[in-house]
Design a protein around this motif. Structure first.
Motif, PDB file in Angstrom:
ATOM      1  N   UNK A 135      28.051  35.923  93.891  1.00 61.66           N
ATOM      2  CA  UNK A 135      29.707  35.502  94.785  1.00 61.66           C
ATOM      3  C   UNK A 135      30.583  36.331  94.641  1.00 61.66           C
ATOM      4  N   UNK A 136      30.296  37.041  93.109  1.00 61.57           N
ATOM      5  CA  UNK A 136      30.960  38.636  93.542  1.00 61.57           C
ATOM      6  C   UNK A 136      31.120  39.815  93.643  1.00 61.57           C
ATOM      7  N   UNK A 137      29.528  39.364  94.534  1.00 60.36           N
ATOM      8  CA  UNK A 137      29.050  40.836  95.336  1.00 60.36           C
ATOM      9  C   UNK A 137      29.862  40.759  96.663  1.00 60.36           C
ATOM     10  N   UNK A 138      29.694  39.168  97.147  1.00 63.38           N
ATOM     11  CA  UNK A 138      29.873  38.699  97.923  1.00 63.38           C
ATOM     12  C   UNK A 138      31.752  38.947  98.909  1.00 63.38           C
ATOM     13  N   UNK A 139      31.922  38.707  97.268  1.00 64.14           N
ATOM     14  CA  UNK A 139      33.245  38.839  97.330  1.00 64.14           C
ATOM     15  C   UNK A 139      33.970  40.038  97.547  1.00 64.14           C
ATOM     16  N   UNK A 140      32.870  41.025  96.618  1.00 65.22           N
ATOM     17  CA  UNK A 140      33.475  42.531  97.102  1.00 65.22           C
ATOM     18  C   UNK A 140      33.671  43.155  98.332  1.00 65.22           C
ATOM     19  N   UNK A 141      32.619  42.244  98.317  1.00 61.40           N
ATOM     20  CA  UNK A 141      32.567  43.197  99.860  1.00 61.40           C
ATOM     21  C   UNK A 141      33.554  42.332 101.358  1.00 61.40           C
ATOM     22  N   UNK A 142      33.670  40.529 100.804  1.00 61.80           N
ATOM     23  CA  UNK A 142      34.939  41.003 102.078  1.00 61.80           C
ATOM     24  C   UNK A 142      36.134  41.423 101.648  1.00 61.80           C
ATOM     25  N   UNK A 143      36.258  41.930 100.182  1.00 63.75           N
ATOM     26  CA  UNK A 143      37.958  42.146 100.112  1.00 63.75           C
ATOM     27  C   UNK A 143      37.740  43.557 100.313  1.00 63.75           C
ATOM     28  N   UNK A 144      36.575  44.164 100.941  1.00 67.10           N
ATOM     29  CA  UNK A 144      36.462  45.428 101.553  1.00 67.10           C
ATOM     30  C   UNK A 144      36.646  45.183 102.613  1.00 67.10           C
ATOM     31  N   UNK A 145      36.614  44.039 102.991  1.00 70.96           N
ATOM     32  CA  UNK A 145      36.144  44.544 104.753  1.00 70.96           C
ATOM     33  C   UNK A 145      35.792  44.634 105.600  1.00 70.96           C
ATOM     34  N   UNK A 146      34.246  44.635 104.478  1.00 70.39           N
ATOM     35  CA  UNK A 146      32.615  45.634 104.525  1.00 70.39           C
ATOM     36  C   UNK A 146      31.751  44.240 105.471  1.00 70.39           C
ATOM     37  N   UNK A 147      31.489  44.394 107.115  1.00 69.47           N
ATOM     38  CA  UNK A 147      30.904  43.044 107.763  1.00 69.47           C
ATOM     39  C   UNK A 147      29.560  42.946 106.981  1.00 69.47           C
ATOM     40  N   UNK A 148      28.844  44.509 107.566  1.00 64.83           N
ATOM     41  CA  UNK A 148      27.639  44.303 107.080  1.00 64.83           C
ATOM     42  C   UNK A 148      27.299  44.148 105.303  1.00 64.83           C
ATOM     43  N   UNK A 149      27.889  44.352 104.774  1.00 63.48           N
ATOM     44  CA  UNK A 149      27.967  43.918 103.052  1.00 63.48           C
ATOM     45  C   UNK A 149      28.185  42.655 102.526  1.00 63.48           C
ATOM     46  N   UNK A 150      28.916  42.277 103.353  1.00 68.99           N
ATOM     47  CA  UNK A 150      29.307  41.100 103.022  1.00 68.99           C
ATOM     48  C   UNK A 150      27.888  39.589 103.933  1.00 68.99           C
ATOM     49  N   UNK A 151      27.693  40.587 104.763  1.00 70.03           N
ATOM     50  CA  UNK A 151      26.424  39.982 105.363  1.00 70.03           C
ATOM     51  C   UNK A 151      25.531  39.243 104.974  1.00 70.03           C
ATOM     52  N   UNK A 152      25.289  40.800 104.308  1.00 65.65           N
ATOM     53  CA  UNK A 152      24.439  41.137 103.371  1.00 65.65           C
ATOM     54  C   UNK A 152      24.094  40.566 102.175  1.00 65.65           C
ATOM     55  N   UNK A 153      25.081  40.903 101.923  1.00 66.29           N
ATOM     56  CA  UNK A 153      24.915  39.813 100.354  1.00 66.29           C
ATOM     57  C   UNK A 153      24.839  38.373  99.979  1.00 66.29           C
ATOM     58  N   UNK A 154      25.809  37.957 100.934  1.00 68.32           N
ATOM     59  CA  UNK A 154      25.492  36.064 101.668  1.00 68.32           C
ATOM     60  C   UNK A 154      23.919  35.944 101.772  1.00 68.32           C
ATOM     61  N   UNK A 155      22.943  37.005 102.935  1.00 76.19           N
ATOM     62  CA  UNK A 155      22.036  36.736 102.985  1.00 76.19           C
ATOM     63  C   UNK A 155      21.084  36.702 101.977  1.00 76.19           C
ATOM     64  N   UNK A 156      21.534  37.382 101.001  1.00 79.34           N
ATOM     65  CA  UNK A 156      20.381  37.715  99.531  1.00 79.34           C
ATOM     66  C   UNK A 156      20.716  36.232  98.481  1.00 79.34           C
TER      67      UNK A 156
END
Length: 124
Positions: free
Chosen positions: A87-108
């Motif tokens: 969850x923290x990785x997902x939020x960190x990616x969302x907070x960075x507005x990094x769409x690819x990282x957010x999608x990858x973190x959620x997928x994982x």
């Protein structure tokens, strides 16, 4: 797609709410019902941030459908801390507005849950 859209659209307030939900979920570890409620709140929050009501409906339908199997997944020994870290990785990616990282973190995160779910089904 939900995490990707959330990363595009999240405000500072949205991020703060997600981080608060994670903190509340961490504090709820001893109380499984509260932990599970916060887990669902986290995913509902991301769906809401996405701005797409279809995603919110999918999240609700998924929780309803998987409720029979969901509790053992998050109750597996050590799964609470793993869930929180994901969850923290997902939020960190969302907070960075990094769409690819957010999608990858959620997928994982969801892939791990799917693998555990599959293992439980095979045991039955």
């Amino acid at each position: 797609g939900t995490a990707r859209l959330a990363a595009e659209r999240a405000s500072g307030e949205d991020i703060a709410r997600l981080r608060l939900t994670i903190a509340q979920q961490r504090a709820a570890i001893p109380d499984f019902e509260r932990f599970l409620e916060r887990d669902m709140e986290f995913h509902r929050g991301i769906a809401a941030i996405s701005g797409n009501p279809i995603f919110s409906s999918i999240v609700e339908a998924t929780f309803h459908w998987a409720s029979e199997y969901y509790q053992p997944l998050v109750r597996a020994p050590g799964a609470e801390e793993l869930t929180l870290a994901e969850h923290e990785r997902i939020v960190d990616a969302i907070a960075a507005h990094d769409t690819d990282a957010a999608a990858a973190a959620m997928h994982a995160h969801l892939s791990r849950a799917n693998q555990l779910y599959s293992q439980l089904i095979r045991k039955d």
